[in-house]
Structures are given as C-alpha cells and as structure tokens.
Design a protein around this motif. Structure first.
Motif, PDB file in Angstrom:
ATOM      1  N   CYS A  36       0.866  -1.189   0.000  1.00 47.76           N
ATOM      2  CA  CYS A  36       0.000   0.000   0.000  1.00 47.76           C
ATOM      3  C   CYS A  36       0.904   1.240   0.000  1.00 47.76           C
ATOM      4  O   CYS A  36       1.806   1.336   0.833  1.00 47.76           O
ATOM      5  CB  CYS A  36      -0.890  -0.030   1.232  1.00 47.76           C
ATOM      6  N   CYS A  39       0.473   3.205   3.808  1.00 51.15           N
ATOM      7  CA  CYS A  39       1.044   2.625   5.027  1.00 51.15           C
ATOM      8  C   CYS A  39       2.324   1.835   4.741  1.00 51.15           C
ATOM      9  O   CYS A  39       3.030   1.454   5.681  1.00 51.15           O
ATOM     10  CB  CYS A  39       0.020   1.743   5.747  1.00 51.15           C
ATOM     11  N   HIS A  77      -4.985   0.522   0.259  1.00 52.18           N
ATOM     12  CA  HIS A  77      -6.003   0.130   1.237  1.00 52.18           C
ATOM     13  C   HIS A  77      -7.119   1.173   1.262  1.00 52.18           C
ATOM     14  O   HIS A  77      -6.852   2.375   1.374  1.00 52.18           O
ATOM     15  CB  HIS A  77      -5.410   0.060   2.652  1.00 52.18           C
ATOM     16  N   CYS A  80      -6.740   3.183   4.446  1.00 53.43           N
ATOM     17  CA  CYS A  80      -5.650   4.167   4.412  1.00 53.43           C
ATOM     18  C   CYS A  80      -6.072   5.409   3.617  1.00 53.43           C
ATOM     19  O   CYS A  80      -5.676   6.532   3.947  1.00 53.43           O
ATOM     20  CB  CYS A  80      -4.393   3.539   3.818  1.00 53.43           C
TER      21      CYS A  80
END
Ligand SMILES: [Zn+2]
Ligand SMILES: [Zn+2]
Length: 238
Positions: A36, A39, A77, A80
């Motif tokens: 991702c 993150c 994500h 996120c």
C-alpha cells in the motif's frame, strides 16, 4: 484547474459508487506482493492499531480492503485512503500518480470516518463551533415562530417540516456553514449537510421540548428525514 469538464465526485460517491464498480477484483491485486503506498505495508498485512480509533495500547489490527483507484488504477487500502483524507484534507489525489480523485468536503469526510471508526480529525476549525451554535439559534428562532402559526394537524402540533425548510433556507442565505468540517461543494455534500441539520434539530427538540416527540408534526418531520436519506442514496448511486 482540472483539465476534464467532468466535475470530481463527492468523496462519498467516490468510495461507495466509483470504487465499488470493480468490487469483484478487490483484494486480488495483479502483483500478489503489492504494498500500500500510504502505510507501506504488504497489502494483506493487517494495518497496525495506531492508525485506528481504538487506543494505541490496543493490540488489535485491522485488515482493510485493497483496491484499485479510479480512474488511474493504482492500488491501496480503502482504510488508508479514508485515513489520509481525514488528516490531510488538502490531499485528494492518488498518492502514487497524483491524479485528482474526488472533491474534498468536510461533511463527507466526517461521514466516512464515522462509518469506518477511524480517529476523527482534530476539528480545530473555530468556524465549526460558530456554525453549530448558529444552527441551534436558527432552529430555536424558527421553532418558536412556528408555534405562533396555525397548525394543519388534529393534535395542533407545529409543522416541523416547515421549520426545517426555513432553517435550511436561512443557513443558505447566511452562506453557512463556513467551517471546513461541515462544508460541501457537491449535491451529496449538500444532502448530507441537510441530514446533519435534521439530526441537530431532532436533538434540540428532544432535549428542550420533549413533549413534541410523537406528535403529528414530529412524525411528518421523521418522514421528511427518511426521504432525505433516500435522496442521499440516490445521489451516491444514481
Ligand atoms: Zn495501507
Ligand atoms: Zn494513481
């Protein structure tokens, strides 16, 4: 300025409609080792608890849907993305290629942080408190005004739907809300603000004028609020 003539979607339409158009490939990235870009974790690893609303001492971690953005196709994500828009409101672009994704609206951000149980933003904008007290004052003004008007109901309760519409018109005439966290620029955002004012008015009435709960005027108000929620769904998915 955006190069395309098509206006950007509201955040809520973007997450609930645009991103869901290819739900059948979510969690199936072409690269099984993808990370991702927000993150920086492998996509299948749970996101650490420090990014959740639950306290940092909590050992729980949350798995999040890994999905491709539209229109650019970069994967990240879902959680996120919502986290980023909550804490960096100016960032409304793909973290990989910087394509503009959606229109920033505080009210749609708040709606999604509530739904995903992410930590809410700091809500430090002083205009927010001014907006909230002004909304309450306007609700109060129009409610007491309505009490002096003839009631259309057998139980002689006030026509709360009219109160609500006068409140919304009054807010628009005063160019409110001013705060980042209630502001909107799309149809969905406007409807969500209407939902918010309805909740605020319901609470104001229930706390200070509880005798009105269950009256005919109250029931009409509840029907109007249910209809407004249907319009939100229509604007998101229509
Ligand atoms: Zn992530
Ligand atoms: Zn991208």
């Amino acid at each position: 300025p955006p190069s395309s003539a098509q206006p950007l979607p509201s955040l809520l339409r973007y997450t609930d409609h645009d991103l869901m158009a290819n739900a059948h490939i979510h969690n199936q990235p072409p690269n099984p080792h993808a990370t991702c870009p927000i993150c920086m974790l492998s996509w299948y690893r749970p996101i650490p608890s420090t990014t959740n609303m639950t306290s940092q001492s909590s050992a729980t971690a949350t798995r999040s849907t890994f999905l491709p953005l539209t229109p650019c196709g970069h994967w990240l994500h879902y959680r996120c993305l919502i986290q980023q828009t909550t804490h960096q409101p100016a960032k409304t672009t793909c973290p990989t290629c910087h394509t503009p994704l959606y229109a920033h609206e505080g009210i749609t951000v708040l709606t999604l942080t509530t739904r995903t149980r992410l930590a809410p933003p700091g809500l430090t904008d002083p205009n927010l408190h001014t907006d909230l007290s002004t909304i309450d004052a306007i609700v109060s003004h129009h409610f007491f005004h309505q009490l002096n008007l003839p009631s259309p109901f057998a139980d002689r309760s006030p026509q709360l739907v009219h109160v609500y519409h006068r409140v919304m018109n009054d807010l628009a005439a005063r160019r409110l809300p001013q705060s980042v966290w209630l502001g909107f620029s799309t149809e969905v955002g406007y409807l969500l603000f209407g939902v918010f004012v309805g909740v605020r008015m319901e609470r104001w009435l229930g706390e200070g004028h509880g005798g009105i709960v269950g009256t005919e005027g109250w029931c009409g108000f509840e029907v109007g609020r249910a209809w407004l929620r249907v319009r939100v769904l229509g604007a998101v998915h229509g």
